[in-house]
Design a protein around this motif. Structure first.
Motif, PDB file in Angstrom:
ATOM      1  N   GLU A   9       0.795  -1.222   0.000  1.00 20.90           N
ATOM      2  CA  GLU A   9       0.000   0.000   0.000  1.00 20.90           C
ATOM      3  C   GLU A   9       0.829   1.274   0.000  1.00 20.90           C
ATOM      4  O   GLU A   9       0.330   2.329  -0.347  1.00 20.90           O
ATOM      5  N   GLY A  10       2.088   1.203   0.404  1.00 19.95           N
ATOM      6  CA  GLY A  10       2.918   2.393   0.450  1.00 19.95           C
ATOM      7  C   GLY A  10       3.549   2.705  -0.894  1.00 19.95           C
ATOM      8  O   GLY A  10       3.392   1.975  -1.869  1.00 19.95           O
ATOM      9  N   LYS A  11       4.309   3.807  -0.931  1.00 16.84           N
ATOM     10  CA  LYS A  11       4.957   4.249  -2.177  1.00 16.84           C
ATOM     11  C   LYS A  11       5.890   3.177  -2.738  1.00 16.84           C
ATOM     12  O   LYS A  11       5.925   2.946  -3.943  1.00 16.84           O
ATOM     13  N   LEU A  12       6.687   2.563  -1.881  1.00 17.46           N
ATOM     14  CA  LEU A  12       7.632   1.539  -2.319  1.00 17.46           C
ATOM     15  C   LEU A  12       7.431   0.203  -1.605  1.00 17.46           C
ATOM     16  O   LEU A  12       8.151  -0.750  -1.871  1.00 17.46           O
ATOM     17  N   GLN A  13       6.467   0.135  -0.723  1.00 19.37           N
ATOM     18  CA  GLN A  13       6.228  -1.071   0.076  1.00 19.37           C
ATOM     19  C   GLN A  13       5.965  -2.284  -0.815  1.00 19.37           C
ATOM     20  O   GLN A  13       5.262  -2.180  -1.819  1.00 19.37           O
ATOM     21  N   GLN A  14       6.534  -3.411  -0.417  1.00 24.84           N
ATOM     22  CA  GLN A  14       6.309  -4.676  -1.101  1.00 24.84           C
ATOM     23  C   GLN A  14       5.811  -5.695  -0.086  1.00 24.84           C
ATOM     24  O   GLN A  14       6.222  -5.689   1.079  1.00 24.84           O
ATOM     25  N   SER A  22       3.190 -13.947   5.144  1.00 26.09           N
ATOM     26  CA  SER A  22       3.300 -12.651   4.474  1.00 26.09           C
ATOM     27  C   SER A  22       4.141 -11.716   5.328  1.00 26.09           C
ATOM     28  O   SER A  22       3.935 -11.614   6.540  1.00 26.09           O
ATOM     29  N   LEU A  23       5.074 -11.032   4.681  1.00 30.74           N
ATOM     30  CA  LEU A  23       5.942 -10.069   5.351  1.00 30.74           C
ATOM     31  C   LEU A  23       5.935  -8.782   4.544  1.00 30.74           C
ATOM     32  O   LEU A  23       5.700  -8.811   3.331  1.00 30.74           O
ATOM     33  N   LEU A  24       6.225  -7.674   5.183  1.00 32.52           N
ATOM     34  CA  LEU A  24       6.333  -6.399   4.478  1.00 32.52           C
ATOM     35  C   LEU A  24       7.783  -5.967   4.406  1.00 32.52           C
ATOM     36  O   LEU A  24       8.550  -6.155   5.349  1.00 32.52           O
ATOM     37  N   THR A  25       8.155  -5.370   3.301  1.00 34.31           N
ATOM     38  CA  THR A  25       9.448  -4.733   3.174  1.00 34.31           C
ATOM     39  C   THR A  25       9.229  -3.351   2.578  1.00 34.31           C
ATOM     40  O   THR A  25       8.247  -3.126   1.863  1.00 34.31           O
ATOM     41  N   SER A  36       7.929   1.284   6.408  1.00 39.07           N
ATOM     42  CA  SER A  36       6.820   0.530   6.993  1.00 39.07           C
ATOM     43  C   SER A  36       7.182  -0.931   7.261  1.00 39.07           C
ATOM     44  O   SER A  36       6.359  -1.685   7.781  1.00 39.07           O
ATOM     45  N   GLY A  37       8.383  -1.302   6.915  1.00 35.79           N
ATOM     46  CA  GLY A  37       8.867  -2.654   7.162  1.00 35.79           C
ATOM     47  C   GLY A  37      10.377  -2.656   7.000  1.00 35.79           C
ATOM     48  O   GLY A  37      10.970  -1.663   6.574  1.00 35.79           O
ATOM     49  N   PRO A  38      11.001  -3.770   7.349  1.00 36.48           N
ATOM     50  CA  PRO A  38      12.445  -3.855   7.171  1.00 36.48           C
ATOM     51  C   PRO A  38      12.833  -3.698   5.701  1.00 36.48           C
ATOM     52  O   PRO A  38      12.070  -4.070   4.808  1.00 36.48           O
ATOM     53  N   ALA A  39      14.017  -3.169   5.467  1.00 33.21           N
ATOM     54  CA  ALA A  39      14.544  -3.080   4.102  1.00 33.21           C
ATOM     55  C   ALA A  39      15.025  -4.469   3.680  1.00 33.21           C
ATOM     56  O   ALA A  39      15.305  -5.322   4.526  1.00 33.21           O
ATOM     57  N   ASP A  42      17.917  -5.928   5.454  1.00 35.23           N
ATOM     58  CA  ASP A  42      17.623  -6.333   6.826  1.00 35.23           C
ATOM     59  C   ASP A  42      17.186  -7.796   6.868  1.00 35.23           C
ATOM     60  O   ASP A  42      17.532  -8.536   7.792  1.00 35.23           O
ATOM     61  N   PHE A  43      16.419  -8.212   5.874  1.00 41.42           N
ATOM     62  CA  PHE A  43      15.997  -9.613   5.802  1.00 41.42           C
ATOM     63  C   PHE A  43      17.196 -10.532   5.563  1.00 41.42           C
ATOM     64  O   PHE A  43      17.254 -11.645   6.081  1.00 41.42           O
ATOM     65  N   LEU A  44      18.150 -10.064   4.779  1.00 40.02           N
ATOM     66  CA  LEU A  44      19.363 -10.841   4.546  1.00 40.02           C
ATOM     67  C   LEU A  44      20.116 -11.050   5.860  1.00 40.02           C
ATOM     68  O   LEU A  44      20.517 -12.171   6.197  1.00 40.02           O
ATOM     69  N   ALA A  45      20.292  -9.992   6.623  1.00 38.50           N
ATOM     70  CA  ALA A  45      20.961 -10.086   7.922  1.00 38.50           C
ATOM     71  C   ALA A  45      20.150 -10.955   8.883  1.00 38.50           C
ATOM     72  O   ALA A  45      20.716 -11.761   9.641  1.00 38.50           O
ATOM     73  N   ALA A  46      18.837 -10.818   8.861  1.00 39.77           N
ATOM     74  CA  ALA A  46      17.970 -11.622   9.730  1.00 39.77           C
ATOM     75  C   ALA A  46      18.070 -13.102   9.379  1.00 39.77           C
ATOM     76  O   ALA A  46      18.068 -13.959  10.275  1.00 39.77           O
ATOM     77  N   ALA A  47      18.176 -13.412   8.100  1.00 38.45           N
ATOM     78  CA  ALA A  47      18.318 -14.806   7.685  1.00 38.45           C
ATOM     79  C   ALA A  47      19.599 -15.405   8.247  1.00 38.45           C
ATOM     80  O   ALA A  47      19.616 -16.543   8.734  1.00 38.45           O
TER      81      ALA A  47
END
Length: 129
Positions: A9-14, A22-25, A36-39, A42-47
């Motif tokens: 829903e955001g400008k660049l949100q996926q 479902s996750l938001l980035t 509105s969510g991790p970049a 950030d998901f790469l580091a979290a993995a």
């Protein structure tokens, strides 16, 4: 496993769809997003952090090591031409020094660590619309 994304829903949100999850980035505000969510990085580091924790915990349980908990943090960012992931591991429990050393060896063999430090290939195809 297939991972798919579509516009949120955001400008660049996926919205990231991983099986039933479902996750938001989003991009940071300074990059035109709304944070509105991790970049994605950030998901790469979290993995890496999650895989490290899971792999070390499974190994410690299998070997009967007195690991009560593990805390993994990953700082990440661009450093010149390289993207750097700096992982810090804290073992919680009455581990002997050799047990902690072995767990660190195992951490360096977690599947995400091996993927990130090994040879990777990315193939891109454009689907018909």
């Amino acid at each position: 496993m297939e991972v798919t994304t579509h516009r949120g829903e955001g400008k660049l949100q996926q919205v990231i769809e991983i099986g039933p999850h479902s996750l938001l980035t989003d991009a940071p505000v300074e990059s035109g997003g709304e944070a509105s969510g991790p970049a994605p990085h950030d998901f790469l580091a979290a993995a890496l952090a999650a895989c490290t924790s899971l792999t070390v915990t499974m190994y410690a349980k299998r070997k009967g090591f007195p690991l009560d908990d593990i805390a993994v943090s990953v700082k990440h960012g661009q450093d010149g031409a390289a993207y750097v992931l700096h992982r810090t591991i804290r073992y919680i429990g009455a581990l002997a020094p050799e047990q902690a050393e072995r767990l660190t060896d195992i951490a360096n063999k977690c599947p995400v660590h091996k993927t990130l430090t090994g040879q990777m290939q990315i193939f891109t195809e454009v689907a018909a619309s």
